[in-house]
Design a protein around this motif. Sequence first.
Motif, PDB file in Angstrom:
ATOM      1  N   GLN A 392       0.831  -1.204   0.000  1.00  0.00           N
ATOM      2  CA  GLN A 392       0.000   0.000   0.000  1.00  0.00           C
ATOM      3  C   GLN A 392       0.862   1.249   0.000  1.00  0.00           C
ATOM      4  O   GLN A 392       0.652   2.180  -0.792  1.00  0.00           O
ATOM      5  N   LEU A 393       1.856   1.293   0.879  1.00  0.00           N
ATOM      6  CA  LEU A 393       2.688   2.483   0.998  1.00  0.00           C
ATOM      7  C   LEU A 393       3.548   2.686  -0.241  1.00  0.00           C
ATOM      8  O   LEU A 393       3.624   3.794  -0.774  1.00  0.00           O
ATOM      9  N   TYR A 394       4.196   1.624  -0.705  1.00  0.00           N
ATOM     10  CA  TYR A 394       5.115   1.808  -1.828  1.00  0.00           C
ATOM     11  C   TYR A 394       4.373   2.165  -3.108  1.00  0.00           C
ATOM     12  O   TYR A 394       4.843   2.996  -3.902  1.00  0.00           O
ATOM     13  N   MET A 395       3.191   1.602  -3.329  1.00  0.00           N
ATOM     14  CA  MET A 395       2.460   1.928  -4.551  1.00  0.00           C
ATOM     15  C   MET A 395       1.883   3.337  -4.492  1.00  0.00           C
ATOM     16  O   MET A 395       1.929   4.077  -5.489  1.00  0.00           O
ATOM     17  N   ALA A 396       1.349   3.731  -3.346  1.00  0.00           N
ATOM     18  CA  ALA A 396       0.803   5.088  -3.237  1.00  0.00           C
ATOM     19  C   ALA A 396       1.904   6.137  -3.340  1.00  0.00           C
ATOM     20  O   ALA A 396       1.762   7.148  -4.041  1.00  0.00           O
ATOM     21  N   ALA A 397       3.021   5.909  -2.645  1.00  0.00           N
ATOM     22  CA  ALA A 397       4.133   6.860  -2.708  1.00  0.00           C
ATOM     23  C   ALA A 397       4.727   6.909  -4.108  1.00  0.00           C
ATOM     24  O   ALA A 397       5.111   7.987  -4.598  1.00  0.00           O
ATOM     25  N   SER A 398       4.794   5.767  -4.778  1.00  0.00           N
ATOM     26  CA  SER A 398       5.336   5.740  -6.139  1.00  0.00           C
ATOM     27  C   SER A 398       4.428   6.489  -7.103  1.00  0.00           C
ATOM     28  O   SER A 398       4.905   7.194  -7.999  1.00  0.00           O
ATOM     29  N   ALA A 399       3.112   6.350  -6.940  1.00  0.00           N
ATOM     30  CA  ALA A 399       2.185   7.092  -7.801  1.00  0.00           C
ATOM     31  C   ALA A 399       2.447   8.588  -7.707  1.00  0.00           C
ATOM     32  O   ALA A 399       2.491   9.299  -8.722  1.00  0.00           O
ATOM     33  N   LEU A 400       2.642   9.079  -6.485  1.00  0.00           N
ATOM     34  CA  LEU A 400       2.933  10.500  -6.302  1.00  0.00           C
ATOM     35  C   LEU A 400       4.272  10.877  -6.911  1.00  0.00           C
ATOM     36  O   LEU A 400       4.425  11.967  -7.490  1.00  0.00           O
ATOM     37  N   SER A 401       5.257  10.012  -6.810  1.00  0.00           N
ATOM     38  CA  SER A 401       6.577  10.313  -7.377  1.00  0.00           C
ATOM     39  C   SER A 401       6.508  10.429  -8.896  1.00  0.00           C
ATOM     40  O   SER A 401       7.170  11.282  -9.495  1.00  0.00           O
ATOM     41  N   PHE A 402       5.704   9.570  -9.531  1.00  0.00           N
ATOM     42  CA  PHE A 402       5.527   9.694 -10.985  1.00  0.00           C
ATOM     43  C   PHE A 402       4.760  10.972 -11.320  1.00  0.00           C
ATOM     44  O   PHE A 402       5.110  11.687 -12.274  1.00  0.00           O
ATOM     45  N   GLU A 403       3.742  11.295 -10.555  1.00  0.00           N
ATOM     46  CA  GLU A 403       2.957  12.493 -10.833  1.00  0.00           C
ATOM     47  C   GLU A 403       3.788  13.755 -10.667  1.00  0.00           C
ATOM     48  O   GLU A 403       3.599  14.733 -11.417  1.00  0.00           O
ATOM     49  N   ARG A 404       4.710  13.763  -9.734  1.00  0.00           N
ATOM     50  CA  ARG A 404       5.504  14.960  -9.452  1.00  0.00           C
ATOM     51  C   ARG A 404       6.836  14.974 -10.222  1.00  0.00           C
ATOM     52  O   ARG A 404       7.683  15.818  -9.983  1.00  0.00           O
ATOM     53  N   ASN A 405       7.028  14.038 -11.134  1.00  0.00           N
ATOM     54  CA  ASN A 405       8.239  13.973 -11.961  1.00  0.00           C
ATOM     55  C   ASN A 405       9.503  13.758 -11.135  1.00  0.00           C
ATOM     56  O   ASN A 405      10.577  14.237 -11.471  1.00  0.00           O
ATOM     57  N   ARG A 406       9.377  13.026 -10.044  1.00  0.00           N
ATOM     58  CA  ARG A 406      10.571  12.637  -9.288  1.00  0.00           C
ATOM     59  C   ARG A 406      11.193  11.386  -9.877  1.00  0.00           C
ATOM     60  O   ARG A 406      12.406  11.177  -9.775  1.00  0.00           O
ATOM     61  N   ILE A 407      10.354  10.535 -10.457  1.00  0.00           N
ATOM     62  CA  ILE A 407      10.826   9.391 -11.228  1.00  0.00           C
ATOM     63  C   ILE A 407       9.990   9.313 -12.497  1.00  0.00           C
ATOM     64  O   ILE A 407       8.915   9.923 -12.588  1.00  0.00           O
ATOM     65  N   GLY A 408      10.473   8.576 -13.478  1.00  0.00           N
ATOM     66  CA  GLY A 408       9.761   8.409 -14.740  1.00  0.00           C
ATOM     67  C   GLY A 408       9.856   6.974 -15.202  1.00  0.00           C
ATOM     68  O   GLY A 408      10.464   6.123 -14.545  1.00  0.00           O
ATOM     69  N   VAL A 409       9.253   6.695 -16.334  1.00  0.00           N
ATOM     70  CA  VAL A 409       9.372   5.369 -16.941  1.00  0.00           C
ATOM     71  C   VAL A 409       9.403   5.562 -18.448  1.00  0.00           C
ATOM     72  O   VAL A 409       8.682   6.397 -18.999  1.00  0.00           O
ATOM     73  N   ASN A 410      10.276   4.800 -19.102  1.00  0.00           N
ATOM     74  CA  ASN A 410      10.521   5.003 -20.531  1.00  0.00           C
ATOM     75  C   ASN A 410      10.564   3.673 -21.269  1.00  0.00           C
ATOM     76  O   ASN A 410      11.069   2.674 -20.746  1.00  0.00           O
ATOM     77  N   GLN A 411      10.045   3.691 -22.492  1.00  0.00           N
ATOM     78  CA  GLN A 411      10.224   2.578 -23.402  1.00  0.00           C
ATOM     79  C   GLN A 411      11.305   2.974 -24.411  1.00  0.00           C
ATOM     80  O   GLN A 411      11.137   3.940 -25.155  1.00  0.00           O
ATOM     81  N   VAL A 412      12.401   2.232 -24.380  1.00  0.00           N
ATOM     82  CA  VAL A 412      13.522   2.500 -25.277  1.00  0.00           C
ATOM     83  C   VAL A 412      13.564   1.394 -26.322  1.00  0.00           C
ATOM     84  O   VAL A 412      13.720   0.218 -25.988  1.00  0.00           O
ATOM     85  N   LEU A 413      13.405   1.780 -27.582  1.00  0.00           N
ATOM     86  CA  LEU A 413      13.500   0.825 -28.692  1.00  0.00           C
ATOM     87  C   LEU A 413      14.898   0.896 -29.280  1.00  0.00           C
ATOM     88  O   LEU A 413      15.346   1.968 -29.702  1.00  0.00           O
ATOM     89  N   ALA A 414      15.580  -0.239 -29.287  1.00  0.00           N
ATOM     90  CA  ALA A 414      16.945  -0.297 -29.793  1.00  0.00           C
ATOM     91  C   ALA A 414      17.058  -1.449 -30.793  1.00  0.00           C
ATOM     92  O   ALA A 414      16.328  -2.441 -30.709  1.00  0.00           O
ATOM     93  N   VAL A 415      17.980  -1.300 -31.744  1.00  0.00           N
ATOM     94  CA  VAL A 415      18.144  -2.268 -32.823  1.00  0.00           C
ATOM     95  C   VAL A 415      19.594  -2.736 -32.879  1.00  0.00           C
ATOM     96  O   VAL A 415      20.524  -1.930 -32.688  1.00  0.00           O
ATOM     97  N   ARG A 416      19.763  -4.018 -33.131  1.00  0.00           N
ATOM     98  CA  ARG A 416      21.105  -4.512 -33.465  1.00  0.00           C
ATOM     99  C   ARG A 416      21.290  -4.279 -34.963  1.00  0.00           C
ATOM    100  O   ARG A 416      21.143  -5.178 -35.786  1.00  0.00           O
ATOM    101  N   THR A 417      21.596  -3.047 -35.281  1.00  0.00           N
ATOM    102  CA  THR A 417      21.695  -2.642 -36.682  1.00  0.00           C
ATOM    103  C   THR A 417      22.911  -3.295 -37.335  1.00  0.00           C
ATOM    104  O   THR A 417      24.018  -3.210 -36.809  1.00  0.00           O
TER     105      THR A 417
END
Length: 438
Positions: A392-417
Amino acid sequence: MADAALRLQNLFEQLLGAPLPVRIRAWDGSQAGPPGAPTLVVRNRRALRRLLFKPGELGLARAWVAGDLDIEGDLYTALDLMAGLIWERGDDARTLVEALRDPDVRAAVRGLVKLAGPPLPPAPPPEEVRRARGHLHTKRSDRRAISHHYDVGNDFYELVLGPSMVYSCAYWPAPPAEGGTLEDAQRDKLELVSRKLGLAPGQRLLDVGCGWGSMAIHAAREHGVHVVGVTLSQEQAAYARKRVADEGLTDRVEIRVQDYRDVVDGPYDAISSIGMAEHVGAERYLEYATDLHRLLTPGGRLLNHQIARRPQRDESAYSVDEFIDAYVFPDGELAPVGTTVTQLERAGFEVRDVESIREHYALTLRRWVANLESDWATATRLVSPGRARVWQLYMAASALSFERNRIGVNQVLAVRTPGSGDSGLPLRARVWSAPGRT
């Protein structure tokens, strides 16, 4: 005379150098603090002993998990008020050492010690990680860390995650208030990953950290690929194999209990790594990226979906969040997205697209918290009251951290060109947008 709450309020305000934004109610029934604000409930003197013997975040976490501290009122508001006090003050916040130079604070602490009772530190809650000696991010230590987090019972995760059984950021075509469901958003996320990877019938996909098999099943069922999913969790693997069998996909999906470093049956046409790389660690990240590059065929694609932290002026000063490390993701580490991109390119990848979906994770976490709180009695029966409070605590606190731009999440597409320079990607990257998006 009942006055413990007022004494606590005065101490906290002296330590923080600012007014306390929440109310306090102490075990003696006394209350202090701004009227109408969420209330921090100090249930017993044991909470004070936890804070005195382990000042800071870990002491607070132990008191919360043990039930010595609680919050009445809106949890998000209370966490936001308390976190804002720290983040907004930044480098100007008074440290404990600085505060103790003040004779009034020293006197208050002496009073708090007396108020807390016999000077014996309570044992940490049983939900706290018991550290073993040795190096971080060995295969053995990683298995232990993964087991701590994921092998707590599939029934509990069903309650929190819902039918999708996807434990990573969903992709919302519309806010939940407009009718979007968590299950639809998770399906859209899996489809977005599939489109970015360019999955086609007959291809081979390696799903690193496959969880309960949702990505593997989606890729095989919707795109006709052959999938190998690897996890270090015995409980996840058993659950995923049953799902695969129920879907009639045993001829196209194989679930292994295996470390990604032990996968040797490449090449694969594509690799998905969704919410797994946070467990790798900075010292091992280049090895991780190099291993995945090795497992791909020339022209093969990697979709790396990973939480990121904000960069620091002095990166050597980075330390892992004490609560998360002790109770949620042992040995987990976050890196800035720029560091991740650099490491992938050092391993030989060509990074072609980076999409931030930070706000989507806040929406996802709030739905998980709602699922947990809506059937709290069952959750505590399936695990323990302490374990449910951790989530409960970690998910609620994490939601706020994402909303306040303290942490983010990214999808990185990379190729073995390959050496020819032909990446195989379309000129318009956004052709893979999920349904309902432009």
